[in-house]
Design an enzyme around this catalytic site. Structure first.
Site, PDB file in Angstrom:
ATOM      1  N   GLU A 154       0.818  -1.220   0.000  1.00  9.86           N
ATOM      2  CA  GLU A 154       0.000   0.000   0.000  1.00  9.86           C
ATOM      3  C   GLU A 154       0.852   1.270   0.000  1.00  9.86           C
ATOM      4  O   GLU A 154       1.500   1.591   1.003  1.00  9.86           O
ATOM      5  CB  GLU A 154      -0.893  -0.006   1.249  1.00  9.86           C
ATOM      6  CG  GLU A 154      -1.772   1.238   1.355  1.00  9.86           C
ATOM      7  CD  GLU A 154      -2.803   1.163   2.473  1.00  9.86           C
ATOM      8  OE1 GLU A 154      -2.606   0.371   3.412  1.00  9.86           O
ATOM      9  OE2 GLU A 154      -3.789   1.907   2.397  1.00  9.86           O
ATOM     10  N   GLU A 160       2.641   9.718   6.318  1.00  8.84           N
ATOM     11  CA  GLU A 160       2.743   8.395   6.959  1.00  8.84           C
ATOM     12  C   GLU A 160       3.979   7.613   6.558  1.00  8.84           C
ATOM     13  O   GLU A 160       4.386   6.697   7.255  1.00  8.84           O
ATOM     14  CB  GLU A 160       1.489   7.579   6.652  1.00  8.84           C
ATOM     15  CG  GLU A 160       0.244   8.196   7.264  1.00  8.84           C
ATOM     16  CD  GLU A 160      -0.981   7.310   7.140  1.00  8.84           C
ATOM     17  OE1 GLU A 160      -0.852   6.081   7.205  1.00  8.84           O
ATOM     18  OE2 GLU A 160      -2.074   7.882   6.966  1.00  8.84           O
ATOM     19  N   ASP A 187      -5.757   3.161  -2.012  1.00  9.07           N
ATOM     20  CA  ASP A 187      -6.518   3.730  -0.888  1.00  9.07           C
ATOM     21  C   ASP A 187      -6.960   5.127  -1.330  1.00  9.07           C
ATOM     22  O   ASP A 187      -6.138   6.029  -1.530  1.00  9.07           O
ATOM     23  CB  ASP A 187      -5.624   3.781   0.356  1.00  9.07           C
ATOM     24  CG  ASP A 187      -6.340   4.339   1.586  1.00  9.07           C
ATOM     25  OD1 ASP A 187      -7.099   5.319   1.457  1.00  9.07           O
ATOM     26  OD2 ASP A 187      -6.118   3.801   2.691  1.00  9.07           O
ATOM     27  N   HIS A 190      -5.506   8.167   0.628  1.00  9.95           N
ATOM     28  CA  HIS A 190      -4.107   8.522   0.313  1.00  9.95           C
ATOM     29  C   HIS A 190      -4.010   9.103  -1.096  1.00  9.95           C
ATOM     30  O   HIS A 190      -3.272  10.060  -1.340  1.00  9.95           O
ATOM     31  CB  HIS A 190      -3.192   7.301   0.422  1.00  9.95           C
ATOM     32  CG  HIS A 190      -3.124   6.703   1.798  1.00  9.95           C
ATOM     33  ND1 HIS A 190      -2.801   7.429   2.910  1.00  9.95           N
ATOM     34  CD2 HIS A 190      -3.356   5.443   2.237  1.00  9.95           C
ATOM     35  CE1 HIS A 190      -2.828   6.645   3.977  1.00  9.95           C
ATOM     36  NE2 HIS A 190      -3.157   5.435   3.595  1.00  9.95           N
ATOM     37  N   HIS A 213      -9.166   0.671  -0.752  1.00  6.43           N
ATOM     38  CA  HIS A 213      -9.714   1.232   0.488  1.00  6.43           C
ATOM     39  C   HIS A 213     -10.635   2.386   0.125  1.00  6.43           C
ATOM     40  O   HIS A 213     -10.247   3.316  -0.589  1.00  6.43           O
ATOM     41  CB  HIS A 213      -8.584   1.679   1.437  1.00  6.43           C
ATOM     42  CG  HIS A 213      -8.034   0.555   2.245  1.00  6.43           C
ATOM     43  ND1 HIS A 213      -6.795   0.569   2.847  1.00  6.43           N
ATOM     44  CD2 HIS A 213      -8.594  -0.651   2.570  1.00  6.43           C
ATOM     45  CE1 HIS A 213      -6.614  -0.574   3.503  1.00  6.43           C
ATOM     46  NE2 HIS A 213      -7.689  -1.325   3.343  1.00  6.43           N
ATOM     47  N   ARG A 219     -11.334  11.138   4.935  1.00 10.38           N
ATOM     48  CA  ARG A 219     -11.264   9.790   5.493  1.00 10.38           C
ATOM     49  C   ARG A 219     -12.538   9.379   6.234  1.00 10.38           C
ATOM     50  O   ARG A 219     -12.540   8.437   7.016  1.00 10.38           O
ATOM     51  CB  ARG A 219     -10.031   9.618   6.382  1.00 10.38           C
ATOM     52  CG  ARG A 219      -9.396   8.269   6.125  1.00 10.38           C
ATOM     53  CD  ARG A 219      -8.075   8.024   6.770  1.00 10.38           C
ATOM     54  NE  ARG A 219      -7.449   6.903   6.059  1.00 10.38           N
ATOM     55  CZ  ARG A 219      -6.297   6.364   6.367  1.00 10.38           C
ATOM     56  NH1 ARG A 219      -5.607   6.824   7.377  1.00 10.38           N
ATOM     57  NH2 ARG A 219      -5.801   5.367   5.665  1.00 10.38           N
ATOM     58  N   GLU A 248     -12.163   1.546   4.761  1.00 12.39           N
ATOM     59  CA  GLU A 248     -11.198   1.899   5.796  1.00 12.39           C
ATOM     60  C   GLU A 248     -11.384   3.398   6.016  1.00 12.39           C
ATOM     61  O   GLU A 248     -10.768   4.232   5.344  1.00 12.39           O
ATOM     62  CB  GLU A 248      -9.775   1.591   5.362  1.00 12.39           C
ATOM     63  CG  GLU A 248      -8.789   1.813   6.508  1.00 12.39           C
ATOM     64  CD  GLU A 248      -7.356   1.703   6.059  1.00 12.39           C
ATOM     65  OE1 GLU A 248      -6.678   0.776   6.521  1.00 12.39           O
ATOM     66  OE2 GLU A 248      -6.911   2.533   5.242  1.00 12.39           O
TER      67      GLU A 248
HETATM   68  C1  LER Z   1      -2.852   3.637   6.906  1.00 12.42           C
HETATM   69  O1  LER Z   1      -3.049   4.980   6.647  1.00 12.42           O
HETATM   70  C2  LER Z   1      -3.576   2.801   5.958  1.00 12.42           C
HETATM   71  O2  LER Z   1      -4.108   3.266   4.976  1.00 12.42           O
HETATM   72  C3  LER Z   1      -3.662   1.374   6.244  1.00 12.42           C
HETATM   73  O3  LER Z   1      -4.374   0.698   5.258  1.00 12.42           O
HETATM   74  C4  LER Z   1      -2.272   0.823   6.369  1.00 12.42           C
HETATM   75  O4  LER Z   1      -2.033   0.162   7.508  1.00 12.42           O
HETATM   76 MN    MN Z   2      -5.402   2.110   3.681  1.00 16.65          MN
END
Ligand code: LER
Ligand code: MN
Length: 273
Positions: A154, A160, A187, A190, A213, A219, A248
């Site tokens: 990922e 991060e 994700d 991100h 994600h 978020r 997530e």
């Molecule tokens: C952390 O920001 C994340 O996106 C998780 O999926 C990774 O541990």
């Molecule tokens: Mn993630």
């Protein structure tokens, strides 16, 4: 067909993190099943935190799949990463993730390398850190293959990790180190920070994407931020993605409502075309 999933975190140390359900496993699974999710994504403190036989019974009872297992507890609880300058720590990180791979594979679920990738420390050699990461991912990809699954790497946003932030960076890394059996996690949170056009990037990296994600720009659950979801959903459909789209996201305004918003968004974009 694209499948829906919701996250369940059973790691008290990450309680303020972006995971939808926090209470006990069975109650969360019961709720996920009642709302119509196809699967759950699990964050556990370790590979032996849940009895596999009990989990087998639960997934049969609630007709849920395990979408993926997170490995971040290895960093949060034990301070392990794949890029630690200390070889003993890197070795422990590999064993921790290997065990998670074996645990997930019992349920056909891949393991995710997110925060376990670590960071290049100040004044350290960046190339060396990438070599350690590549060595780790190659071994773990092999381990996943033997277990009958794949490994998910990922890219994380710049706050991060200082390693890789974009899907393009992830693809270049996989290609230049010729990593086998490693797929990328897209994700959307991100990506909202790091990518130019999210839908275009998804279209360009279709064959590399193994997991998604599902979270809005802030978020929170999809619909609570300003991400322009229709073109992104269109791109995900266009690449013929057939994995999980997994929430997530922060449990905002509360876990049940966040899960409901997620499954509604999922149905809107991926079921009622
Ligand atoms: C952390 O920001 C994340 O996106 C998780 O999926 C990774 O541990
Ligand atoms: Mn993630």
């Amino acid at each position: 067909m694209i499948k829906s999933a919701v996250t369940i975190a059973l790691v008290p140390q990450i309680k303020s993190g972006p995971w939808i359900f926090w209470e006990d496993l069975e109650k969360s699974m019961e709720k996920a099943a009642a709302m119509g999710f196809d699967g759950i994504e699990l964050f556990t403190p370790s590979a032996d935190a849940i009895d596999p036989n009990q989990l087998k019974e639960l997934i049969q009872k609630y007709k849920l799949q395990i979408a993926a297992v997170g490995t971040g507890a290895g960093k949060v609880i034990h301070g392990l990463t794949l890029t630690d300058p200390d070889p003993k720590i890197r070795k422990k990180a590999i064993s921790f993730i290997s065990e998670m791979i074996s645990f997930g594979a019992k349920f056909g679920a891949p393991a995710i390398i997110g925060s376990m990738q670590g960071n290049v420390l100040p004044n350290a050699d960046r190339e060396e850190a990438f070599t350690w990461l590549a060595e780790g991912l190659e071994r773990l990809g092999q381990k996943a293959k033997e277990a009958g699954t794949f490994l998910i790497y990922e890219p994380l946003n710049r706050y991060e990790t200082n390693l890789i932030h974009t899907l393009g960076g992830g693809r270049d890394f996989i290609e230049s180190y010729q990593l086998n059996n490693v797929k990328l996690l897209a994700d959307l949170f991100h990506m909202n920070i790091e990518e130019g056009s999210i839908d275009q990037v998804i279209r360009e990296h279709g064959k590399y994407i193994g997991h998604i994600h599902f979270a809005d720009s802030n978020r929170k659950p999809i619909g609570m931020g300003h991400t322009d979801m229709p073109p992104i959903a269109k791109a995900i459909l266009e690449i013929n993605y057939s994995g999980f789209v997994s929430a997530e996201a922060f449990p905002s305004p509360n876990p049940e409502a966040a899960a409901e918003l997620t499954i509604q968004a999922f149905s809107k974009y991926f079921r009622n075309q």
